[in-house]
Each structure stands twice: as structure tokens, then as C-alpha cells.
Design an enzyme around this catalytic site. Sequence first.
Site, PDB file in Angstrom:
ATOM      1  N   SER A 206       0.855  -3.714  -1.350  1.00 31.55           N
ATOM      2  CA  SER A 206       1.496  -4.892  -0.811  1.00 31.55           C
ATOM      3  C   SER A 206       0.511  -5.911  -0.245  1.00 31.55           C
ATOM      4  CB  SER A 206       2.477  -4.489   0.288  1.00 31.55           C
ATOM      5  OG  SER A 206       1.789  -3.928   1.399  1.00 31.55           O
TER       6      SER A 206
ATOM      7  N   GLY B 145      -0.828   3.178  -0.721  1.00 35.51           N
ATOM      8  CA  GLY B 145      -1.377   2.416  -1.847  1.00 35.51           C
ATOM      9  C   GLY B 145      -1.612   0.933  -1.612  1.00 35.51           C
ATOM     10  N   SER B 146      -1.220   0.393  -0.463  1.00 33.45           N
ATOM     11  CA  SER B 146      -1.184  -1.066  -0.324  1.00 33.45           C
ATOM     12  C   SER B 146      -2.530  -1.743  -0.068  1.00 33.45           C
ATOM     13  CB  SER B 146      -0.203  -1.471   0.771  1.00 33.45           C
ATOM     14  OG  SER B 146       1.112  -1.410   0.284  1.00 33.45           O
TER      15      SER B 146
ATOM     16  N   LYS C  22      -3.750 -10.144   6.602  1.00 36.16           N
ATOM     17  CA  LYS C  22      -2.419 -10.009   5.981  1.00 36.16           C
ATOM     18  C   LYS C  22      -1.336 -10.470   6.955  1.00 36.16           C
ATOM     19  CE  LYS C  22       0.200  -6.232   3.700  1.00 36.16           C
ATOM     20  NZ  LYS C  22       0.101  -4.781   3.348  1.00 36.16           N
TER      21      LYS C  22
ATOM     22  N   THR D 264       0.318   1.867   3.667  1.00 38.13           N
ATOM     23  CA  THR D 264       1.161   3.010   4.004  1.00 38.13           C
ATOM     24  C   THR D 264       1.056   4.059   2.896  1.00 38.13           C
ATOM     25  OG1 THR D 264       2.650   1.500   5.142  1.00 38.13           O
ATOM     26  CG2 THR D 264       3.520   3.699   4.632  1.00 38.13           C
TER      27      THR D 264
END
Length: 549
Positions: free
Chosen positions: A190, A213-214, A109, A211
Site C-alpha cells: 500500500s 507486504g506494503s 506516507k 502490515t
Amino acid sequence: MVSRLLTGLALLLFYFTYVRTSPVPCASSVYPDLLTVDVETLVAGLESGAWTSVDLVKAYTLRIHEVQSVLNTVTEINPDAISIAAALDAERANGTIRGPLHGIPLLIKNNIATMDKMNNTAGSYALLGAKVPRDSTVAAKLRAAGVVILGKSNLSQWANFRSSNSSSGWSAYGGQVTGAYYPNMDPSGSSSGSGVASSIGLALAALGTETDGSILSPSSVNNLVGIKPTVGLTSRSLVIPISEHQDTVGPMARTVTDAAYILSAIAGPDENDNYTLAQPLPVPDYTQALNFSSLRGARIGIPRNGIYGIDSSTQPILDAFESAISVIKAAGATVVDNTNFSAFNAYYADAIAPLGNESIVLDADFISNLAHYLDQLTANPNDVHSLADIARFTHTFAREDYPERDTAVWDQALSLGYNNTDARFWDAYQATSFFGGQGGVLGALEAFHLDALILPTDFAPGLPAYAGLPVVTVPMGFYPSNASVVRSANWNLVEIGPNIPFGLSFLGPKWSEEMLIGFAYAFEQRTHIREKVKPYIQPNTQLSDVILA
Ligand SMILES: *[C@@H]1O[C@H](CO)[C@@H](O)[C@H](O)[C@H]1NC(C)=O
Ligand SMILES: *[C@@H]1O[C@H](CO)[C@@H](O)[C@H](O)[C@H]1NC(C)=O
Ligand SMILES: *[C@@H]1O[C@H](CO)[C@@H](O)[C@H](O)[C@H]1NC(C)=O
Ligand SMILES: *[C@@H]1O[C@H](CO)[C@@H](O)[C@H](O)[C@H]1NC(C)=O
Ligand SMILES: *[C@@H]1O[C@H](CO)[C@@H](O)[C@H](O)[C@H]1NC(C)=O
Ligand SMILES: *[C@@H]1O[C@H](CO)[C@@H](O)[C@H](O)[C@H]1NC(C)=O
Ligand SMILES: *[C@@H]1O[C@H](CO)[C@@H](O)[C@H](O)[C@H]1NC(C)=O
Ligand SMILES: *[C@@H]1O[C@H](CO)[C@@H](O)[C@H](O)[C@H]1NC(C)=O
Ligand SMILES: *[C@@H]1O[C@H](CO)[C@@H](O)[C@H](O)[C@H]1NC(C)=O
Ligand SMILES: CC(=O)N[C@H]1CO[C@H](CO)[C@@H](O)[C@@H]1O
């Protein structure tokens, strides 16, 4: 080249003689489909000489380019990937194998820094051209394990910590990621690019960060296995932060096995992130947890009050969840229903409040942790040193799309007037720790003597995020072909629609990744749900195209 070709031919001959029983295939069928291939198959081919790491890099790079204009999953490709792969191929030829991922390309990422030609921007022009003093610890660990870092994946800008009215998977620098299971699909975030790229085989797999759900959410909608590790299992050193109390780095992969190999490579203590010093040692080999029988005798709880906001669009998820419960029972687990979260209502009120305790924790941590990240830069072309500097840049740099995409999250953080050294921060953190811990996951585990909890992944991330606890998500189902299409309010992305996948989450106490991986594997191996739904778009390039060309 000739010897490579001969190896390929020998393998073909072997295949025709011993393996293939029905119609004669075209030459390419001797190579695995990169949409579905797992790490063990890729490594077997590297060992036999059927393909090289350079072949893998070439094939994956072509695959990225094929779908980039539609899916926008990648922000940059490592210009050194071929030479890194060639060096790893030479090491292998010379008898040096760094580990079970030697020569395997992964994407990471674009908030996980590398000290190479790639930028690390979290999708913002503010950090374009900025340099770090060394690789992030997780990137360094991947390289030490022999992984080729193929490129950086696009993301919701700043890991979705900027705006109240932007879209999942959009960054100023990388554009809008879309999902591969329905045209113009919301990829979730994200870790959006990591999710889409891993799902359609633009690399073996990818790293994401979470953080709240990402990793879990984009793994769920992109038909993946995602491991959200305990905060402190994987180092955050030189990862662009939101919150030291909630951030964690983990794998997003097509199988539990692939994810387990990758987690083993990146876990471990790091002097540069002292949260990691609390983890039990030695770091497990998570592949040892891949046990078909691991649900036998396990006690699994269902915190029903954690499933809320039900409407007709949620029904396919709930139906699939009931089927999953049957599978888990049939696998020998004791399933205990209504193991509810004791403080769920207080948690929920906090989560939807304009300035709840979680917002205070994240805002105050972000102010301190972002400044610390920026302090470490060795080149900082836009001279940004604080959240206020980043906000000023974003408000004035046209390609940041402000005010069309606002900076409401930062406006709130800046108006807080304090950072994570303040007593008010500590009060808020005590509250979130309780909501996620004794009032949430840990309280339910203890009260009902459970090993783990299960929830549809749509409902899983919040409480574990508050308390830094691990979760593993695995494919559970997908929307039926007649599902009505639901689009997001601002940006018209398809959030619900035919074939869009969703996952099942296993939640446990700190450092329980081995157990959760075992449960997820036992479920995956009994269901193989990932294979039941195909993307609407995928690249055509296969290994045969680069090897036989
Ligand atoms: C091959 O291995 C030998 C002995 O370990 C080492 O000295 C040499 O540098 C290696 N060569 C390459 C190309 O890796
Ligand atoms: C990093 O950003 C610079 C612009 O500052 C650009 O020229 C370069 O191509 C980018 N690197 C990669 C690998 O995309
Ligand atoms: C980590 O280091 C910081 C700053 O040096 C210190 O304040 C904190 O107490 C340490 N935390 C742990 C868990 O050791
Ligand atoms: C697999 O799990 C079962 C059930 O917990 C256990 O009895 C068995 O010993 C495990 N197998 C291995 C190889 O660890
Ligand atoms: C658990 O929560 C569900 C859903 O809110 C509710 O129907 C059920 O009565 C609760 N059970 C217990 C024992 O509190
Ligand atoms: C924050 O936590 C405190 C302590 O538990 C609680 O009194 C307060 O209501 C919470 N804030 C919100 C907005 O829920
Ligand atoms: C955090 O707040 C303290 C106390 O006001 C201040 O001294 C420190 O500079 C702040 N740090 C950051 C990074 O904002
Ligand atoms: C986002 O919010 C800002 C500030 O309220 C507004 O100007 C902008 O039009 C909004 N954008 C969208 C897409 O709703
Ligand atoms: C889709 O088909 C199923 C089974 O035929 C039916 O029960 C369901 O109501 C349909 N859903 C929609 C949105 O049309
Ligand atoms: C590697 C790559 O294709 N990057 C692209 C990402 O998306 C932005 C915006 O659409 C393009 O400008 C980049 O070229």
C-alpha cells in the site's frame, strides 16, 4: 545569491580542471542527476555550498508537479517546506548539524501523522481536517534529525485495509497512483506513492508502512531498496494503524546506504508505543553494516516450498533468482537449498481462507487500534470514533466511490463481533506467531543453522508479517522487453510488462536489521541492478534549473 553563484562557479572550475576528462559538458552536469543521487552526494553539496536545502525543496517540488497528473504520487506538499529548509540552511551556516540527514527532503506516507498544515487521512475524506496532538514519533525523529518533511505520499486507501475490489495505489482523497516503469503500471501497495516517488527522485527517499507486504511489494516493483523493520523497532505512535501486532514503519530508498541512514534516524524506543521498549539498545548506526564482504562466511537458506503458484509469467523472476544465488555464493556465502518452512501448507491454507487466523488478528486489532487512534485526535470534523463510524461515512460520502469499491474488509471485521481483548483473538495470534515463527522463518533458521533466508520478494512478505520479523528487499531484476502485458482484473492496471522490476528479499530473526542490511549491500554492490532499467517517465527539473535560473 552572488556567493552561491560563485560557489557554483568555483565548483565548475574544479570539475573542469580535475574531474572531467572528456567532452565539455553543459553547466548542469556539475549537479548530480536527482533520479540517481544518493544522500552522501546531496550532503556533500550542502556542505560545500554548491546547493542549499531550499534549492533541494524547490527542485523536488517542481519534479513532483511535473509528473503528478500521470503518476499521482503525492497527496499534499508541506506548505512550510521552504521555510523549514531555510531554517536548516541557517543552522548549517551557523555550525549546527543535527545529523547526517540535515537538510534532506523526504516524503512520508499519508498515514504517518504530522502536527502541521498537512492532513493525515490514509487517503480517506473521513479524516480530512482531523488534527493530532503532536507529530507521530517517526515524523518527530525525522525533524530532530534535520529532515525536511516535503509532503505526504499517496497510498492504497487505509493501507489496503478496506476493500476486496479496489486497486493498489488508489485512495479517494489522492486518486490512482501509477508506476513509472510502464504506462498505467500497477504501483503495488500500500506504500504506492512512497515507492514511485522515491524511485524517480521526487525526494531523496520516502517512508512507508507495512502490515503484510506494503513496504516490500511496492519497493520491489518500483526498483527500490525497502527495509521492513522488526515490529517494535520503529514507533507506530500516531500512525494510522491496521494491527499493533504486524504494523511497522520503514524506509523505501534507491540504495541500501540511503535506507540505512534513514532507518538509523527513525529507530528507537518510544514510551508511546510499548512494543518499541523490547528492542536491544543502543540503537545501531546501520551505516556501520555497509560492508562489501558481509556475505563472506554467512549461511543463507532457500526455503523452496515458499515459492509457489509458478507459471510462465513467473519465469523471469525465477531465472533472476538463480542468478542472484550465484552472486551470493561467489560473495563467499554458504547457500543451503531446500531449507523449507515446516508448516508452510498450514500457513498457506490459512492465508487463502475466507476467515483465516491472520484475518482475525488484523480485523480484531483494527477495531481496537483504529478506535485508539481516533481517540487521540484533537479535531475530528466528521466525528468518527470507531470502525462503524468510518464505514458509515464511507458508505454515504460520494467521493469514497462506494459501492464501486466495496468495504468487504470492514464488513468482515465488524461481523467478527469481538476485538483484540477477546480470547479468540489470542488463539488466532498464537497460530499466526507459530506459522511465521517456529513453523516458518525462525524454525528454518534454527533447523539449518542459518543466518538468513532468501526469496524473490514476490514470495517474501507473508511469513515474516505473521511473526513481526524483518526483511530487506533489494533490486534483483526486471521483466524482459518482450514480456507479455498482464492487466489487473478490475482496474486494468499493468501488473506484468516490459521493464517492470522485481526484488530479492533477505529474511532474518527479530532485530537482525544490521545483518540483513549488510547482506543486501553486498548483493547490491556486486550487481547494481537498479541502474539497468530506466523509468518510461521522469521529471526533467534538476538542481541547475533552480540554482542557475
Ligand atoms: C547561531 O549559533 C549561536 C551559538 O550556538 C546561537 O546563539 C544562535 O542563536 C544561532 N543562530 C542561528 C540563526 O541559528
Ligand atoms: C488539508 O485539508 C484541507 C481541507 O480540510 C485543505 O484545505 C488543505 O489545503 C489541506 N492541506 C494541505 C497541506 O494540502
Ligand atoms: C503495552 O501496554 C498495554 C496497555 O497499557 C499493555 O496491555 C501491554 O501489556 C503492554 N505491552 C508490553 C509489551 O509492554
Ligand atoms: C566485513 O565483513 C567481513 C566478513 O564478515 C569481516 O571479516 C570484516 O571484518 C568486516 N569489516 C568491517 C569493517 O566490519
Ligand atoms: C522443499 O520444497 C521443495 C518445493 O516444494 C520440494 O521440491 C523439496 O522436495 C522440499 N525439500 C525438502 C527437504 O523437504
Ligand atoms: C487457525 O489456526 C488453528 C490453530 O493452528 C488451526 O487449527 C486452524 O485451521 C487455522 N485456521 C485456518 C483457517 O487455517
Ligand atoms: C473491545 O471489547 C471489549 C469487550 O467486549 C469492550 O469492552 C471494549 O470497549 C472494546 N473496545 C473497542 C475499541 O472496541
Ligand atoms: C465491487 O464490489 C461491489 C459489491 O459487490 C460491486 O457493487 C462493485 O461493482 C464491485 N466493483 C468492481 C470494480 O468490481
Ligand atoms: C522473449 O525472448 C526470449 C529470448 O529471445 C524468449 O526465450 C522468450 O520466450 C520470449 N518471451 C515472450 C513472452 O515472447
Ligand atoms: C498535491 C496534489 O496534486 N494533490 C492531488 C492528488 O490527487 C487528487 C485527485 O486526483 C487531486 O485532487 C489533488 O489535487
